[in-house]
Design an enzyme around this catalytic site. Structure first.
Site, short mmCIF file in Angstrom:
data_model
loop_
_atom_site.label_atom_id
_atom_site.label_comp_id
_atom_site.label_asym_id
_atom_site.label_seq_id
_atom_site.Cartn_x
_atom_site.Cartn_y
_atom_site.Cartn_z
N THR A 1 -3.27 22.03 -5.95
CA THR A 1 -1.79 21.99 -6.87
C THR A 1 -2.11 22.58 -8.12
O THR A 1 -3.28 22.67 -8.41
CB THR A 1 -1.49 20.35 -6.87
OG1 THR A 1 -2.47 19.65 -7.64
CG2 THR A 1 -1.30 19.77 -5.52
N GLU B 1 2.24 20.53 -1.21
CA GLU B 1 1.86 19.41 -0.54
C GLU B 1 2.83 19.48 0.91
O GLU B 1 2.66 18.99 1.82
CB GLU B 1 2.19 18.11 -1.07
CG GLU B 1 1.01 17.75 -1.82
CD GLU B 1 1.58 18.24 -3.49
OE1 GLU B 1 2.48 19.07 -3.58
OE2 GLU B 1 1.01 17.61 -4.63
N LYS C 1 14.95 9.35 -20.76
CA LYS C 1 15.39 8.07 -20.69
C LYS C 1 16.06 7.67 -22.02
O LYS C 1 15.44 7.49 -23.06
CB LYS C 1 14.43 7.03 -20.37
CG LYS C 1 14.22 7.31 -18.75
CD LYS C 1 12.65 7.12 -18.51
CE LYS C 1 12.04 7.85 -17.51
NZ LYS C 1 10.70 8.26 -17.51
N TRP D 1 19.66 7.86 -18.08
CA TRP D 1 18.81 8.98 -17.73
C TRP D 1 19.67 10.33 -17.80
O TRP D 1 20.81 10.31 -17.34
CB TRP D 1 18.11 8.95 -16.25
CG TRP D 1 17.29 7.98 -15.87
CD1 TRP D 1 16.55 7.30 -16.85
CD2 TRP D 1 16.50 7.84 -14.61
NE1 TRP D 1 15.63 6.47 -16.15
CE2 TRP D 1 15.47 6.75 -14.89
CE3 TRP D 1 16.56 8.48 -13.16
CZ2 TRP D 1 14.52 6.43 -14.05
CZ3 TRP D 1 15.68 8.01 -12.29
CH2 TRP D 1 14.77 6.94 -12.73
#
Lengths: 532, 532
Positions: free
Chosen positions: A181, A325, A434, A439
């Site tokens: 990754t 992934e 936040k 959010w």
């Protein structure tokens, strides 16, 4: 039904038998081009299999590749796993320290390296890396001076080898490749692809719900073969006998346009910034008549970009999503049949906001904090989980077990499901802002900001706030003609549906947004630069 | 990588979650149409799973379907294997005796039947068939009077059932379906499809090297769901969320055209004779602007047909090939990228003579009498062998073992490989004409004859000859305007490259060529009619 294992050979056999006369083109930074037919590619890939045998490498050895896009890298894509070995693609934008870590984490015993990247590999070794590496194969006619073990040049190594290799029935579960990754969220983790997952992924990429690749196509992946398998394009394209075009080394919009035009490219894939650059140099109503569609991934393309290509150039941009992934392709936002005919503005809004339909056999789930599926109402945010036969069930060496739960992979992305059955990435979990218990999606705000005529690029990060906990900060690359004011941006965001409390209190103007090694906005770097 | 079994659910899950608003349309002979969205289809297919449970059928029971194309048949395609059971599609053109044999050979314990086909089923039972059948489910609101066991109507049976069914992880190797060959070459043999083979085949069909199906498509398979799984279209289309259109019952060219136009069909599939009929009623330069391509299979389309669609209507015809034993799709003749731009005449010649490139993961081999691969020079005939993960490795109950050898299926077709990497079916082994020790391809001669302006259809068979062993006989359906003479046909064939010794000595003019139960030219019937 016959028990034929899905392995690399099921994607390779037709190259020689049926597609031997199809071209593979590699463009170099000076715009010179190497071209040869599949027949030669297939022969050389099999010579590479023998060459790896001849070096005495174990038949399950991990072989790294530190290389640009190009024909020799493609030979490695098939030659390494064809002989049973595991191809570990190495990100050439890593620092020498990171590279050393990744190479040793993968257990590489041999490395295929482009000549211009030899110094990087030497630095990684000088830092104590490459401890298992016994052979370094330079992708060239000859070897440079370098302090590296078992240095040998690729061309003379394969030259004397037999051009056919026995089709070995490698088991489906056998490892075929490793990719680490990019590590935006911590230490790079290794993902292990199997023969089965790679074949199934290639079928998904070639499907009409993926990139829709067939023998009539010519495909240009403007995404690196060193990361995420260039979105699986080299495997899928070879499997279906499509003409392939690779751009080696750094490239310019002008080189991309030359390739699209000269090679009659029908499908191209790349990150939105490429398509922004390319759009700046295209003219006329149908500047690229062969191009059927563009696949854009890695970040959400601004609606202005989708509009530009649709209305000015007649080229559909399809949004794709995936991760290392997920092999990487997990979704593509094809318009459903009944949405094709929407008026331009509606179509573009739909295309920009509905980012994906899963590629066949992939499942998605968007869940709240308690693990319950959220309502797909276009509003509710949730954690995105994904499952499928080409989705990782673990990381190499047992890293990151907490991301695998109940047969699902927790992506770390926050997503929204629409009433129309599409989903959209709202943010990385850690990039959500936040503010006062609510959010704010940085991705949505970036997309809206980039739709402003005087904004070229925008990244939004959270900065700490004593009252609201966090507040958004807009980092903006202004256009050449004018620098927008904060008020103008507020007005623009309000028109795009942002509430007053969501508007950024501050804007920072930058020459460019810093990028990660795979070309994404590097918010880690931005947060470090603007801690408050 | 995750260990997700490739089973029916991997093709079905997205129907409810993502494609619930996509339409499935069924057209009836009176041109009325039933339409409902995927969401309802998915709910009803799951109700069917529960209904089959409620009847007490074993979870691996074989359930027959004797039905036209339509939404209830589609529900059976998913509902029967979704609950673990095996769908045995029954050819509704069989005689009652043949039907009885096939039903009992498959071991059917229940049968789903269209109301108008109930009498056929009764006849089959009256002949001593249906010995294991305990339930007959009529695809309607109510049951007719009929002497059949466990008679129940489909609609009330499923009406009370729960609309969701647990996603069971059926093993990949589990049987999913059975189809009997059409038996042109002897007693019908049963082919057993598995969950794995069906999913992989659907991915092949959806791929750009297959039919290239995606969410933006609307597909009309004008091939029966009762044989060869309608070329795999229902599974592939459902998997990718394409709009689906079915034509129930017998149909006319006019009904096909209405459907293509009204439903904005993008991909259609059918035998060449359909496209000949349709062409006769199309007018104007772009009569079907939504239609991206037509897939034509079952027989070689005459080059005149390919030319007509390309030049007059702007619609590509792609030739496909396959058999019941190959699920059925094995190849599609996509033009390679560098062949797309050929001038019309060259392109058409190429398209007509190069019938196939294998769908990914399928392998082909053309062999001489000694089992050695023949040279792909466009001339040499050989026996066609095929191999792949959706190719049968045996017949039901161990029939026909001689057709499976060394991991390959011997197709019984004679093929030629071209220097360009395409292959073409020259004939069925038993339809080849052996004249004076040389072979004449009946398929080639038929294609050439059908290119004559006064020939609508042509079939060529061998008749015994004392001197040459066999000689070709041409059976011709003349056009409405003129009946060609034997001399004119000779001249025409000579111009198409046939040698003097190959020319048929005789021509028979017919009103129509007799057809088998799946719509192919019935040469067995022709040979019986013209024994000499």
């Amino acid at each position: 039904m016959m028990d034929i294992p899905l392995n690399i050979w099921t994607m390779f056999a037709a190259a020689q038998r049926h597609y031997f006369d199809v071209e593979i083109v590699t463009s170099f930074p000076d715009d010179s081009r190497h071209r040869y037919p599949y027949g030669q590619f297939a022969a050389r890939a099999q010579q590479l299999m023998h060459a790896l045998d001849s070096l005495g490498l174990a038949d399950d050895a991990v072989v790294g590749s530190l290389a640009w896009n190009g024909f020799r890298h493609l030979e490695a894509y098939f030659g390494v796993p064809g002989s049973g070995r595991v191809l570990h693609t190495l990100n050439l934008r890593l620092s020498p320290t990171e590279l050393a870590t990744v190479i040793d984490h993968g257990g590489d015993v041999a490395i295929l390296v482009d000549p211009d990247l030899v110094p990087l590999l030497e630095q990684a070794r000088a830092l104590g890396g490459l401890r298992d590496v016994t052979h370094v194969i330079v992708l060239d006619d000859h070897t440079p001076e370098a302090n590296l073990p078992g240095l040998v040049a690729y061309e003379p190594l394969i030259a004397g080898q037999v051009t056919s290799y026995p089709r070995t029935p490698w088991a489906e579960s056998r490892p075929l490749g490793i990719c680490h990754t990019s590590g935006t969220t911590g230490r790079p983790k290794g993902v292990v692809y199997t023969h089965r997952s790679t074949v199934l992924h290639a079928l998904g990429v070639a499907s009409g719900a993926g990139f829709a690749l067939g023998p009539s196509d010519c495909v240009l992946p403007i995404v690196p073969m060193f990361h995420g398998n260039a979105w699986g394009v080299p495997y899928a394209a070879t499997m279906v006998g499509a003409k392939q075009v690779f751009a080696a080394g750094p490239f310019t919009a002008q080189r991309v346009i030359s390739l699209l035009r000269d090679e009659q490219v029908t499908v191209a894939a790349g990150v939105p910034t490429i398509w922004i650059d390319v759009a700046g140099q295209l003219h006329g109503p149908r500047p690229l008549p062969d191009l059927r569609h563009i696949v854009s991934g890695g970040a959400q393309p601004p609606s202005s970009l989708i509009a530009r290509y649709r209305k000015d150039f007649g080229i559909p941009i399809l949004q794709a999503w995936g991760m290392t992934e997920t092999s990487p392709l997990a979704s593509v936002a094809w318009p459903k049949h009944h949405l094709r005919g929407l008026p331009d503005e509606e179509f573009i809004e739909q295309a920009a906001s509905q980012a994906g339909l899963p590629v066949p056999t992939v499942d998605l789930s968007i869940r709240d904090g308690d693990g319950a599926e959220v309502v797909w109402d276009g509003e509710q945010l949730g954690d995105l989980y994904v499952r499928g036969p080409w989705v990782a069930d673990s990381y190499l060496h047992g890293d990151g077990v907490e991301q695998f739960t109940g047969g699902w992979f927790r992506t770390g992305d926050v997503a929204v499901g629409s009433p129309g059955g599409y989903f959209r990435i709202a943010d990385r979990t850690k990039d959500l802002i936040k503010s006062g218990g609510e959010w704010i999606s940085s991705v949505d705000m970036e997309a809206a900001l980039m739709a402003h005529p005087d904004v070229v690029e925008a990244a939004v990060i959270a900065i700490p706030d004593p009252k609201w906990l966090e507040r958004p900060l807009a980092c903006v690359v202004p256009g050449e003609n004018a620098v927008p004011t904060l008020d103008q941006l507020h007005e623009h965001l309000t028109a795009h549906g942002f509430a007053r409390w969501q508007l950024p209190d501050r804007v920072e103007f930058l020459d460019q947004i810093p990028r990660t090694s795979v070309g994404k906005f590097d918010k880690k770097a931005l947060r470090a630069r603007f801690p408050a």
